[in-house]
Design an enzyme around this catalytic site. Structure first.
Site, PDB file in Angstrom:
ATOM      1  N   GLY A   1      16.409 -25.986   9.310  1.00 55.81           N
ATOM      2  CA  GLY A   1      16.657 -24.572   9.530  1.00 55.81           C
ATOM      3  C   GLY A   1      15.431 -23.885  10.097  1.00 55.81           C
ATOM      4  O   GLY A   1      14.626 -24.499  10.789  1.00 55.81           O
ATOM      5  N   LEU A   2      15.300 -22.613   9.788  1.00 59.05           N
ATOM      6  CA  LEU A   2      14.182 -21.803  10.257  1.00 59.05           C
ATOM      7  C   LEU A   2      14.065 -21.820  11.773  1.00 59.05           C
ATOM      8  O   LEU A   2      12.994 -21.975  12.330  1.00 59.05           O
ATOM      9  CB  LEU A   2      12.857 -22.253   9.635  1.00 59.05           C
ATOM     10  CG  LEU A   2      12.666 -21.910   8.169  1.00 59.05           C
ATOM     11  CD1 LEU A   2      11.307 -22.392   7.701  1.00 59.05           C
ATOM     12  CD2 LEU A   2      12.772 -20.416   7.947  1.00 59.05           C
ATOM     13  N   CYS A   3      15.203 -21.752  12.447  1.00 62.38           N
ATOM     14  CA  CYS A   3      15.114 -21.678  13.898  1.00 62.38           C
ATOM     15  C   CYS A   3      16.056 -20.581  14.401  1.00 62.38           C
ATOM     16  O   CYS A   3      16.833 -20.783  15.315  1.00 62.38           O
ATOM     17  CB  CYS A   3      15.419 -23.021  14.550  1.00 62.38           C
ATOM     18  SG  CYS A   3      16.785 -23.891  13.855  1.00 62.38           S
ATOM     19  N   GLY A   4      15.978 -19.441  13.769  1.00 62.22           N
ATOM     20  CA  GLY A   4      16.739 -18.291  14.232  1.00 62.22           C
ATOM     21  C   GLY A   4      18.229 -18.516  14.127  1.00 62.22           C
ATOM     22  O   GLY A   4      18.719 -19.146  13.190  1.00 62.22           O
TER      23      GLY A   4
END
Lengths: 290, 133
Positions: A89-92
């Site tokens: 995750g952590l990709c907008g």
């Protein structure tokens, strides 16, 4: 009103977060460059492949002899959605926008009374789609252990899809991935791969081709390979898009953290000042009372 | 000597793009040499060496494993499933390729696929011998 110590702690924690997001952004930028070259290097092959296929298919009349990968099974009752997302995750909005496209597609098909089956490539898409389509998801392909995407991974997925197609498990397959346009623009795309979509070339159709071996034989080997190439290309485009999305998401996060630090520092300084002023007033008024 | 445009692409990258005098292809029906003005042909490739000649007597060898060649009026395009220039080949890579081909041979029961895998193993062994490993 938070105490001065609370504010100090808060500023320190935001600073630590900012360091992390900054580092993630830099890592994503480095990975992006590699992923981008890989994606761009894979484009010529995929393009030539579809033009060769187009040439070949334009000379063929669809009949009972035509391979089913090109002509289809003759019905479109069961749809297979291959949803490619990231493992992290952590990709907008990267994962959720692909998942949303797939979800809209699936709900529309189901409303039409079609049967939907889903193969998830990548854990994040599975996590999102699981909530709504727990019954429809038939397989999760995990690429977390893969460090460098190779043709083998594309081939592995294609073989699984082909095996299911041969077994008559579905009629139409659609691939969902994110096409890499630039660092800030990734376009979630749905691409139908079975039956193969042939773009009409029409340029060299007048030339008489020699085929070695026979036309049909070439076509039967070319079609599965085309599937592999398209999937491989989707994986590479996805990898580049993921890094691009992560880079801009982390860039935003770093900037937000910077703003927050500025605001918190301001509040901290103000309340420190207020405290000093208050103490001074106390001393002065104390002295005046004497 | 007349030249023609030749492109060799593998899924990972474009290996060669430019004008050449002649290219020898390891076609499934036997090796064939393509010169300028060749009739439009499409052929499948087997495992073997592809030889590119830019200047007479000077060839560059690239090991290809499976793929297609498309000859038309614009030139020759080779889509190789796997392509390794001879100068990049090492014994480990070849051994790995041979192992994979042997595994493909063991994995299938279809006569055609079996035959293809068998000839791939033979070709790779030959390549290994030719490169003196």
């Amino acid at each position: 009103m938070p105490s001065l110590k609370d504010l100090r702690n808060r500023i320190a924690s935001v600073k630590a977060t900012q360091k992390i997001t900054k580092a993630m952004q830099m890592v994503a930028a480095a990975k992006l460059r590699r992923a981008q070259t890989a994606a761009e290097a894979a484009r010529p092959y995929a393009e030539r492949m579809s033009s060769v296929l187009g040439n070949l298919a334009s000379g063929i009349t669809v009949g009972p002899e035509t391979p089913r990968l090109l002509a289809g099974t003759g019905s479109d009752r069961v749809h297979l959605l291959i949803v490619c997302t990231a493992e992290r995750g952590l990709c907008g909005a990267f994962n959720s926008s692909i998942a949303r496209l797939a979800r809209d597609h699936a709900t529309r098909l189901m409303a039409e009374g079609k049967t939907v089956k889903i193969i998830c490539v990548g854990k994040k898409g599975y996590d999102i789609l699981r909530r709504q389509f727990a019954q429809q998801i038939i397989e999760l392909i995990d690429l977390r252990s893969v460090r460098q995407l190779g043709f083998e991974q594309g081939d592995m997925i294609a073989q699984k899809v082909l095996a299911r197609f041969e077994a008559g498990e579905f009629d139409v397959a659609t691939l969902f991935y994110s096409r890499f346009r630039s660092v800030i623009a990734q376009i979630p795309t749905a691409q139908q791969i079975i039956p193969a979509q042939i773009e009409a070339t029409g340029t060299s159709s007048d030339a008489v081709y020699d085929y070695e071996p026979e036309e049909g034989e070439i076509l039967t080997t070319l079609l599965p390979r085309n599937l592999t190439v398209q999937i491989f290309r989707a994986l590479l485009e996805n990898a580049a898009s993921e890094q691009g999305a992560r880079m801009s998401a982390m860039d935003n996060a770093t900037r937000n953290a910077g703003e927050m630090i500025k605001k918190q520092t301001m509040t901290y300084n103000r309340s420190r000042q207020a405290m000093i002023t208050k103490e001074l007033i106390e001393i002065i008024s104390g002295a005046e009372a004497l | 000597m007349a030249t023609f445009n030749f492109e060799l692409v593998s899924p990972e990258r474009v290996l060669f793009s430019g004008d050449v005098d002649a290219v020898v292809l390891p076609a499934t029906e036997g090796d064939m040499t393509v010169l300028a003005g060749h009739a439009p042909t499409m052929t499948a490739l087997k495992t073997g060496f592809l030889v590119i000649t830019n200047t007479p007597g000077n060839g560059r060898r690239i090991l290809v494993r499976g793929g297609f060649a498309d000859i038309n009026q614009n030139g020759l395009t080779v889509l190789a499933e796997r392509a390794l220039p001879a100068e990049e080949l090492t014994q480990e890579i070849l051994d790995h390729e041979i192992l994979q081909a042997e595994m493909a041979y063991d994995a299938t029961n279809e006569p055609a696929a079996k035959h293809a895998a068998e000839s791939a193993v033979a070709q790779l062994r030959e390549a290994k011998a030719a490169l003196n490993f």
